[in-house]
Scaffold this active site. Sequence first.
Site, PDB file in Angstrom:
ATOM      1  N   ASP A 145       0.866  -1.188   0.000  1.00 13.09           N
ATOM      2  CA  ASP A 145       0.000   0.000   0.000  1.00 13.09           C
ATOM      3  C   ASP A 145       0.899   1.233   0.000  1.00 13.09           C
ATOM      4  O   ASP A 145       2.006   1.190   0.536  1.00 13.09           O
ATOM      5  CB  ASP A 145      -0.916   0.011   1.233  1.00 13.09           C
ATOM      6  CG  ASP A 145      -2.168   0.862   1.040  1.00 13.09           C
ATOM      7  OD1 ASP A 145      -2.034   2.052   0.665  1.00 13.09           O
ATOM      8  OD2 ASP A 145      -3.279   0.344   1.255  1.00 13.09           O
ATOM      9  N   LEU A 166     -11.413   5.011   9.341  1.00  9.85           N
ATOM     10  CA  LEU A 166     -11.665   4.216  10.536  1.00  9.85           C
ATOM     11  C   LEU A 166     -13.070   3.641  10.588  1.00  9.85           C
ATOM     12  O   LEU A 166     -13.342   2.724  11.378  1.00  9.85           O
ATOM     13  CB  LEU A 166     -11.395   5.063  11.785  1.00  9.85           C
ATOM     14  CG  LEU A 166      -9.981   5.646  11.892  1.00  9.85           C
ATOM     15  CD1 LEU A 166      -9.838   6.448  13.176  1.00  9.85           C
ATOM     16  CD2 LEU A 166      -8.924   4.556  11.808  1.00  9.85           C
ATOM     17  N   ARG A 209     -14.337   1.720   8.519  1.00 12.64           N
ATOM     18  CA  ARG A 209     -14.383   0.388   7.912  1.00 12.64           C
ATOM     19  C   ARG A 209     -13.025  -0.330   7.923  1.00 12.64           C
ATOM     20  O   ARG A 209     -12.977  -1.551   7.807  1.00 12.64           O
ATOM     21  CB  ARG A 209     -14.887   0.474   6.457  1.00 12.64           C
ATOM     22  CG  ARG A 209     -13.948   1.245   5.557  1.00 12.64           C
ATOM     23  CD  ARG A 209     -14.602   1.790   4.303  1.00 12.64           C
ATOM     24  NE  ARG A 209     -13.657   2.621   3.552  1.00 12.64           N
ATOM     25  CZ  ARG A 209     -13.365   3.875   3.854  1.00 12.64           C
ATOM     26  NH1 ARG A 209     -13.929   4.457   4.897  1.00 12.64           N
ATOM     27  NH2 ARG A 209     -12.515   4.554   3.127  1.00 12.64           N
ATOM     28  N   LYS A 225      -0.316   3.150   6.014  1.00 17.68           N
ATOM     29  CA  LYS A 225      -1.154   1.984   6.237  1.00 17.68           C
ATOM     30  C   LYS A 225      -0.306   0.720   6.350  1.00 17.68           C
ATOM     31  O   LYS A 225      -0.650  -0.203   7.111  1.00 17.68           O
ATOM     32  CB  LYS A 225      -2.177   1.850   5.117  1.00 17.68           C
ATOM     33  CG  LYS A 225      -3.263   2.908   5.165  1.00 17.68           C
ATOM     34  CD  LYS A 225      -4.322   2.679   4.109  1.00 17.68           C
ATOM     35  CE  LYS A 225      -5.411   3.747   4.211  1.00 17.68           C
ATOM     36  NZ  LYS A 225      -6.455   3.599   3.173  1.00 17.68           N
ATOM     37  N   CYS A 262     -15.154   5.124  -3.126  1.00 16.62           N
ATOM     38  CA  CYS A 262     -15.980   5.120  -1.904  1.00 16.62           C
ATOM     39  C   CYS A 262     -15.954   6.484  -1.234  1.00 16.62           C
ATOM     40  O   CYS A 262     -16.900   6.847  -0.531  1.00 16.62           O
ATOM     41  CB  CYS A 262     -15.536   4.021  -0.952  1.00 16.62           C
ATOM     42  SG  CYS A 262     -13.920   4.271  -0.197  1.00 16.62           S
ATOM     43  N   CYS A 298     -16.133  19.271  -8.092  1.00 18.35           N
ATOM     44  CA  CYS A 298     -16.502  18.008  -7.443  1.00 18.35           C
ATOM     45  C   CYS A 298     -15.648  17.875  -6.181  1.00 18.35           C
ATOM     46  O   CYS A 298     -15.121  18.869  -5.693  1.00 18.35           O
ATOM     47  CB  CYS A 298     -16.325  16.821  -8.396  1.00 18.35           C
ATOM     48  SG  CYS A 298     -14.621  16.456  -8.819  1.00 18.35           S
TER      49      CYS A 298
END
Length: 384
Positions: free
Chosen positions: A71, A80, A82, A95, A202, A342
């Site tokens: 990563d 946090l 998920r 990470k 997400c 956006c």
Amino acid sequence: MPFPALVEPGPPLSPDQLTRYARHLLLPSIGETGQRRLLAARVAVVGAGGLGSPALLYLAAAGVGAITVVDDDSVDATNLQRQVIHDAMSVGLSKVESAVDRVRGLNPDCDVVGRHVRITDENAREVLAGHDLVLDGSDNFETRYAVDTACAELGVPLVWAAVYRTAAHVTTFWTAAPEGLPAVGLRDLFPDPPEPGSVPACGDAGVLGALVGQIGSMMTSEAIKLVTGSGEPLLGRVLYVDSMASTQRSIPLAPSGRYDAAVRRPAAPAPPAAPETTTVSATALAALVEAPGSPFVLDVREPAEIAFGMVPGSAHIPLATLRDGDPDALGVPRDRTVVLVCKAGPRATLAAATLRAHGYEQLEVLDGGMLAWVDEVDPSLPRY
């Protein structure tokens, strides 16, 4: 046909290991031999986020002997909800560092190493070489296709999953599967990656945290079956999970003959470059909206995102509505500069391309999106 075990058994279990893995040893499908296979297995997990978190925890708990965590991101407070391998004290850490510490603390039998690197076409094979299988929990299409190509070249199975809001897909790809088994890969399911920015991440669309826990755990179940040669892995099948309806559906997937061409194809001629859209910084836009003759600021985020704040005076038309409708009828003016906004920029760029296709010419994109607006103009608004 019976599925062959990927890994040869390692040495006999120690007394402590007999105790630790007792619940596996009682399973006829795993038993002592299967546990020895797990302890001898080398597994790479791409992504220590929503899917990688539960997968890493359960791989370690299962006694997988060597785990590589790949990563390039750091832990953010929004993770946090998920990404359960990290905790509040991990915010700001890489990470990889956070995940490696957690796995080492969970099971000293696991030799876990971290690679703080973003996988690309150029480095994927080197990063993933030497592993018995790979789990892909990455969150972008560039990485997914690079991982798929590398696994096809290396001949190793790839456990793959994707989650969108409250639904998910999970499957196993293995283009070098033994004869008689479906030799399928990502390109048999999705031949080409989607247009950049056309599928919300997400961070733009939201995701149910418990669902990524469920799917990440299913990825580990697939890995255990592959390593031990037990059960029936999802090779040649894609499992579609709808958490809101509490349903699962198995969809057949057959080889399409893409893989020799996909892995060894010559470079295709580059497509003609699309016209570039001018960007405007957050600080420059803040000055413009206060001046006479201000631009028309159009926010193309999803309705739920508007609650996090907007550029003052901006209009709101979600990207999907803009792409499916008539911009004139939606009230987008042609006699003013239109600044598209956006969260971070990709969807605004797609919106600019949509307007350009309708003949609009005075178009700009807010560089860095609302995240830049928060950082440079209005820090009272939340980052998300």
